[in-house]
Design a protein around this motif. Structure first.
Motif, short mmCIF file in Angstrom:
data_model
loop_
_atom_site.label_atom_id
_atom_site.label_comp_id
_atom_site.label_asym_id
_atom_site.label_seq_id
_atom_site.Cartn_x
_atom_site.Cartn_y
_atom_site.Cartn_z
N VAL A 37 0.52 -6.30 -4.90
CA VAL A 37 -0.26 -6.78 -3.74
C VAL A 37 -0.40 -8.29 -3.87
N LEU A 90 -2.60 -10.47 -3.44
CA LEU A 90 -4.03 -10.39 -3.20
C LEU A 90 -4.63 -11.74 -2.79
N ASP A 102 3.04 -5.02 -0.90
CA ASP A 102 1.91 -4.85 0.01
C ASP A 102 1.57 -6.26 0.48
N THR A 143 -3.88 0.73 -0.75
CA THR A 143 -2.64 0.64 -1.52
C THR A 143 -2.43 1.92 -2.31
N GLN A 165 -2.14 -9.16 2.96
CA GLN A 165 -3.02 -10.33 2.87
C GLN A 165 -2.24 -11.64 2.79
N LEU A 189 -3.56 -10.50 -10.28
CA LEU A 189 -2.35 -9.88 -9.72
C LEU A 189 -1.66 -8.99 -10.75
N HIS A 246 -7.03 -3.48 -8.91
CA HIS A 246 -7.84 -4.46 -8.17
C HIS A 246 -7.14 -4.76 -6.85
N THR A 247 -7.49 -4.00 -5.80
CA THR A 247 -6.90 -4.16 -4.47
C THR A 247 -7.77 -3.39 -3.50
#
Ligand SMILES: *Cc1c(COP(=O)(O)O)cnc(C)c1O
Length: 370
Positions: A131, A133, A157, A89, A160, A111, A84-85
């Motif tokens: 990430v 997120l 990452d 990535t 965001q 996450l 979920h990103t």
């Protein structure tokens, strides 16, 4: 009046005069690539992330890909990424020649966690890329404990989460190398593509710089095969000017997020964005994402009221056609799939008024009663 999903008007108004002045000097100097503007911004970005080095690159995906290559991750290696990103990535891992391994995310936070990464570990796993997120810092303490126990790299990452904090320290400073994007709509955005990597390792920084400049650190001498991925001089100048406003813009995002939370209290079946639970950990609200089992109908109701929304992201990475070769099926990573099915991003940006937040929330509340 329609409420757009996103507008840069307020940010542009705050920097318009400074940009005009800087642009004149930039044109007069006639130095377009790897100039003093890049150096100045790299120093400022490293300070912001609390790292010794920052290296400007062309975009966020390159920042991730070059980080992996600079750390020696490539063909034959596996790298764990959340399903979920944004797809970059995972694609950065493919671009580096390694195999992206999709892991599920936590049901509550969306996450990567130590629990969701662990089942995906193999003897070939060389790195994990959490990430942050929507601006919500991933649980770095448990992830770092896991990666260091297995002799693997952790790369953040941070695309965001500009300016976010995890247990008292800025995100973007925890991994062996940490990538970010300054795509125009990120919290700190350029006027085009841009990205950067932060690291505390001078050797990694030097190799990154070389890899992004045709494998060269001395003109016409090429030590290895690199790419052309450099931060533009003009984008660096823009970013340096905008960075001075980031703290104030982040404070505004936080205020608007809290206002949404208040207005949306007790709406049946609506899930609020989760808040960080770890001490001294601060969200920067890149996006305000609610979840609802009838998400598409909710989005339609908002559209009818002329309110812009987006879905981040409608298809989890493991079910993208690009990764068909991994032979994943619906049901493999159920939490990521559920986030894709239920997530809806509401308008949130510097310059959005409190009245606008109230109007958006009123449409959501009305929908909640149907
Ligand atoms: C935006 C983004 C990227 C990619 O950045 P680009 O500059 O568009 O290449 C990577 N990861 C995440 C989480 C992002 O949001």
């Amino acid at each position: 009046m329609p409420i757009p999903f996103y507008s840069l008007d307020a940010q542009h108004a705050a920097v318009a005069d400074a940009l005009r002045e800087a642009h004149e000097a930039f044109m007069a100097r006639q130095w377009f690539v790897l100039g003093e503007g890049v150096q100045r911004f790299e120093a400022a970005w490293a300070r912001c992330c609390g790292t010794a080095h920052a290296v400007g690159v062309g975009n966020g995906q390159d920042a991730l890909m070059l980080s992996l290559r600079a750390l020696g991750v490539g063909p034959g290696d596996e790298v764990i990424v959340p399903a979920h990103t944004f797809v970059a990535t995972a694609m950065a891992v493919s671009q580096a020649g390694a195999a992206p391994i999709m892991a599920d995310v936590d049901a509550e936070t969306g996450l990567l966690t130590a629990a969701t990464v662990s089942p995906r570990l193999t003897p070939r796993t060389r790195a994990v890329i959490p990430v942050h997120l929507y601006g919500h810092p991933a649980p770095l303490a448990e992830l770092l404990a896991l990666t260091s126990a297995h002799g693997m790299h952790l790369l953040e990452d941070n695309a965001q989460a500009h300016g976010a904090r995890y247990r008292g320290r800025p995100t973007g400073g925890f991994g062996a190398a940490n990538a970010t994007s300054f795509y125009p709509t990120k919290n700190l955005g350029a006027l085009g593509d841009a990205g950067a990597v932060t690291t505390n390792d001078a050797g990694v920084a030097e190799r990154l710089r070389r890899l992004g400049n045709y494998g060269s650190s001395r003109k016409y001498h090429h030590k290895e095969v690199g790419v052309n991925s450099r931060l533009d001089e003009w984008q660096a100048i823009v970013l340096d000017i905008k960075l001075r406003h980031l703290a104030e813009w982040t404070a505004e995002r936080r205020r608007l997020a809290s206002l949404y939370d208040e207005h949306l209290r007790d709406v049946p079946h609506l899930q609020h964005p989760p808040r960080p639970r770890e001490p001294d950990t601060a969200h920067v609200w890149h996006l305000y994402v609610v979840r609802h089992p009838r998400r598409d109908a909710l989005q339609a109701a908002l559209r009818t009221a002329e309110i812009g929304t987006l879905i981040h992201y409608p298809t989890p990475v493991h079910l993208q056609p690009a990764y068909e070769g991994l032979r994943h099926r619906r049901g493999d990573l159920p939490n990521a799939e559920r986030w894709s099915d239920e997530a809806l991003s509401l308008p949130l940006y510097p310059g959005l008024s409190e009245q606008d937040v109230a109007r958006v929330a009123e449409v959501v509340r009305r929908f909640g009663r149907t």
